[in-house]
Design a protein around this motif. Structure first.
Motif, PDB file in Angstrom:
ATOM      1  N   HIS A 196       7.528 -12.046  -3.281  1.00 57.84           N
ATOM      2  CA  HIS A 196       8.533 -11.684  -2.283  1.00 57.84           C
ATOM      3  C   HIS A 196       8.203 -10.375  -1.580  1.00 57.84           C
ATOM      4  CE1 HIS A 196       9.877  -9.380  -5.747  1.00 57.84           C
ATOM      5  NE2 HIS A 196      10.855  -8.809  -5.084  1.00 57.84           N
ATOM      6  N   TRP A 197       7.146  -9.707  -2.045  1.00 58.33           N
ATOM      7  CA  TRP A 197       6.725  -8.459  -1.422  1.00 58.33           C
ATOM      8  C   TRP A 197       5.509  -8.615  -0.507  1.00 58.33           C
ATOM      9  CZ3 TRP A 197       9.240  -4.407  -0.296  1.00 58.33           C
ATOM     10  CH2 TRP A 197      10.278  -3.941  -1.122  1.00 58.33           C
ATOM     11  N   HIS A 198       4.813  -9.752  -0.583  1.00 58.94           N
ATOM     12  CA  HIS A 198       3.563  -9.902   0.179  1.00 58.94           C
ATOM     13  C   HIS A 198       3.777  -9.680   1.679  1.00 58.94           C
ATOM     14  CE1 HIS A 198       1.557 -12.559  -3.166  1.00 58.94           C
ATOM     15  NE2 HIS A 198       1.857 -11.346  -3.568  1.00 58.94           N
ATOM     16  N   GLY A 199       4.809 -10.357   2.215  1.00 55.52           N
ATOM     17  CA  GLY A 199       5.074 -10.261   3.651  1.00 55.52           C
ATOM     18  C   GLY A 199       5.427  -8.846   4.087  1.00 55.52           C
ATOM     19  N   PRO A 200       6.513  -8.282   3.550  1.00 52.62           N
ATOM     20  CA  PRO A 200       6.924  -6.942   3.994  1.00 52.62           C
ATOM     21  C   PRO A 200       5.815  -5.895   3.845  1.00 52.62           C
ATOM     22  CG  PRO A 200       8.616  -7.923   2.609  1.00 52.62           C
ATOM     23  CD  PRO A 200       7.458  -8.853   2.593  1.00 52.62           C
TER      24      PRO A 200
END
Lengths: 531, 163
Positions: A196-200
């Motif tokens: 859930h952190w890859h994008g941001p």
């Protein structure tokens, strides 16, 4: 009794009775009696070789495929050191750092010890021999203090030494990834935080002009996928998605075979995941020093729905949709990316999924058994992905064509189809045996191989752990990181760039949405949307 | 008691035939390995089980040692094969063959409870084809034929003539 009756006998009675004056013709004949046998052997061997050569020539003429290893890429070595930041240092973080040439001194000790106990274990030697990429780690960030400390010590271990060696300068620990990404002394970052952190993180890094190596899957949600692409392209950074399978030798050979149309019309691809251990099912151990005081829980949660502090969720985040993309994002993506690399599939036209939580009833929300069928109607083929985390049955990766089928693991095997049109004549003439491989490629076959755990074996069989270059065993992650670094130095696009990443992310999301919403989802090619 | 000097014709021919076929087997195994640049004993050595497995594994562990082992094995197979077929240095070739076969047998003893990754072409319990071939060579050692039919005859005669 004779004294030594086992001694060589004397040649004939006459020789015993009287000393020999001359060697007779008869003796010469008896001496050479068995020489013709050599001729018979040589003749038969020659016939056998001639037959084999004939068959091989027939086949290789037909296939036009070499047995040579693909050439090792030549990367730019000069230039300034690339200054790295490491974000996320749980499981993949240290593995990518190792690929970049940095290992924690305690890990070095372990490998040294293991090499001492088991001479077949060449991991320590391989690590020392791994090419120096001219990198320096200037900053690290992890929300768990213990991991952050390990990242610092890993980054400082510039000499690849154990705990008895001398460390270099320690990288700075940043409390948040944003602070790290804003730092001036960092050129590029390795992102190995939860899904859930890859994008941001990638978007933020791109905005700061930092190059990104990001673990798979590229994104956690569909909307952020577009934003990541936009940020990477607008800021002109080098982005490499962490599908290290891109570097696997047998995949390169597989691609060559597909380009030569050896399989004929391909209608079905079957890829699988089989694991059967708690570790393989993401039930990772919980660190004894972990707790609310050592973990920045709020930062961990980020854009995920709020949940009270939970050690299970922190260490085993892959088990919850709240942070993970499940089998689809975690393991299907490796299989899909391999096929996308080999066949240039692109995004499928549709996806259906089914499965469930059938074995690990431990409170997880992601399935442990999943089957996803992707249709590529324009290409006229289906890709079937089938996975279970509770059986180790090895099912391989198979590409099925009308003329031949190909099985890809560390070894590549192509077998002609009994009913093939193309090979019909040769099969009838006995030149091709459909029961035997038409072509097989075994990378580094002369090498001593020793892989330790079952999970490592799983990855090794799928080419995710080691590959061979010039017959030498190398870590695929190392090759993938080197390619990224080379791209940073030369401006050339890496193999798993943002476009490949977009295809990977959308494909995985289609599988996930199909599973969650229990429906067939489609890719609207004109509007580049999942519908 | 069969004396080495007076084998019957059929005894002699059968002993020579046995020597030649075993030699053929050795020689061909040597040639095949020699002709295949990718051949290595590593898989065989690593597959070793039983009390001597540590020794065989250690041979495979070091690439330098392994390459010496591979070369020695090919050379031994080829030379033993030639020796047995031609009846040249027959005693030495026979003993060499026995030693080599003993290595093969001891690295993969077909004992109860040991399992091998490498496929075997038959079903063995304690006795394997390696052991049988080894015993056959032992028989040839005590019933030698090299100086009757073979190059050793010439050797013997020349040596004898000088005396």
């Amino acid at each position: 009794m004779e004294k030594d009756k086992n001694k060589e006998p004397q040649p004939g009675k006459q020789s015993v009775e009287k000393p020999l004056k001359s060697i007779k013709r008869r003796d010469v004949l008896k001496s050479l009696a068995t020489v013709p046998v050599l001729g018979v052997l040589a003749y038969n061997w020659w016939r056998k070789k001639r037959r084999e050569n004939f068959l091989n020539n027939q086949i290789s003429k037909e296939l036009g495929l070499s047995y040579e290893a693909p050439p090792a890429p030549v990367y730019a070595k000069n230039g300034k050191p690339v200054r790295l930041g490491l974000i996320g240092f749980g499981i993949r973080g240290p593995q990518i750092a190792r690929g970049a040439g940095f290992m924690h001194p305690e890990e070095v000790d372990k490998l040294k010890q293991s090499a001492k106990e088991n001479p077949n274990d060449t991991r320590y030697k391989n690590f020392l021999e791994q090419e120096n990429l001219n990198l320096v780690v200037n900053g690290i960030c992890d929300v768990f203090d213990v991991y952050a400390e390990r990242a610092i010590q890993t980054g400082a271990n510039i000499n690849r030494v154990g705990t008895d060696g001398k460390p270099g300068k320690k990288p700075k620990r940043y409390r948040t990834y944003k602070e790290l990404l804003a730092a001036d002394d960092i050129d590029a970052v390795i992102i190995a935080a939860p899904d859930h952190w890859h994008g941001p993180m990638t978007i933020e890094a791109a905005k700061h002009g930092k190059h990104v190596y990001c673990e798979k899957p590229m994104t956690w949600t569909v909307p952020e996928t577009y934003e990541v692409v936009k940020a990477v392209k607008e800021n002109n950074i080098i982005f490499q998605l962490g599908h290290q399978g891109r570097q696997t030798e047998s995949y390169v050979k597989a691609k060559e075979a597909i380009e030569k149309n050896i399989l004929g019309k391909i209608t079905l691809i079957e890829v699988t995941t089989n694991r059967n251990s708690p570790n393989g099912a993401w039930v990772y151990p919980i660190h004894p020093k972990a707790g609310p005081k050592t973990i920045d829980w709020k930062q961990f949660i980020g854009q995920a729905p709020w949940h009270d502090f939970s050690l299970e969720r922190f260490f085993r985040w892959r088990c919850w949709w709240d942070y993970s993309t499940g089998l689809s994002g975690d393991l299907l993506t490796h299989e899909y990316d391999a096929m996308n690399q080999i066949l240039g599939l692109g995004i499928p036209d549709s996806a259906t999924s089914s499965g469930g939580i059938y074995y690990y009833k431990d409170g997880r929300t992601v399935p442990d058994v999943l089957h996803t069928v992707f249709e590529f109607s324009k290409k006229g083929l289906s890709l079937v992905y089938s996975a279970t985390l509770a059986s180790n049955k090895d099912r391989g990766k198979i590409i099925m064509g009308h003329d031949a089928s190909m099985e890809i693991g560390r070894i590549l095997t192509i077998k002609a189809d009994r009913e093939s049109t193309r090979y019909k004549g040769k099969i009838k003439d006995g030149l091709i045996d459909p029961d035997l491989p038409l072509y097989s490629y075994i990378p580094g076959r002369k090498n001593v191989d020793a892989v330790t755990s079952a999970t490592e074996q799983y990855f090794a069989d799928r080419g995710l752990l080691y590959t061979y270059r010039g017959g030498k065993r190398v870590d695929t992650t190392h090759l993938h990181v080197s390619e990224w670094i080379n791209s940073i130095r030369t401006g050339k696009q890496p193999s798993c760039n943002i476009d490949q990443g977009f295809e990977e992310a959308m494909t995985a999301h289609m599988g996930t949405i199909a599973y969650k919403e229990k429906r067939r989802v489609f890719w609207d090619r004109d509007n580049q949307k999942i519908v | 008691m069969c004396n080495s000097k007076n084998y019957s014709k059929s005894q002699l021919y059968l002993l020579v035939a046995l020597r030649v076929v075993i030699g053929w087997h050795f020689l061909y195994e040597g040639i095949v390995k020699l002709a295949n640049p990718n051949w290595s004993s590593v898989g065989f050595l690593l597959d070793s089980q039983g009390i001597f497995s540590g020794f065989f594994h250690s041979l495979a562990s070091n690439p330098d040692v392994l390459s010496v082992v591979d070369t020695l094995n090919i050379a031994a197979l080829t030379l033993i094969g030639l020796g047995l077929i031609l009846g040249s240095f027959t005693r030495l070739a026979t003993i060499g063959g026995i030693v080599l076969l003993a290595f093969y047998y001891l690295s993969h003893p077909p004992f109860v409870g040991l399992k091998y990754a490498m496929p075997m072409e038959g079903n063995y319990l304690v006795v394997s084809k390696n052991l049988i071939e080894l015993m056959a060579l032992c028989v040839l050692l005590v019933f030698p034929t090299g100086t009757i039919l073979g190059l050793d005859r010439m050797n013997y005669l020349i040596r004898n003539k000088k005396k």
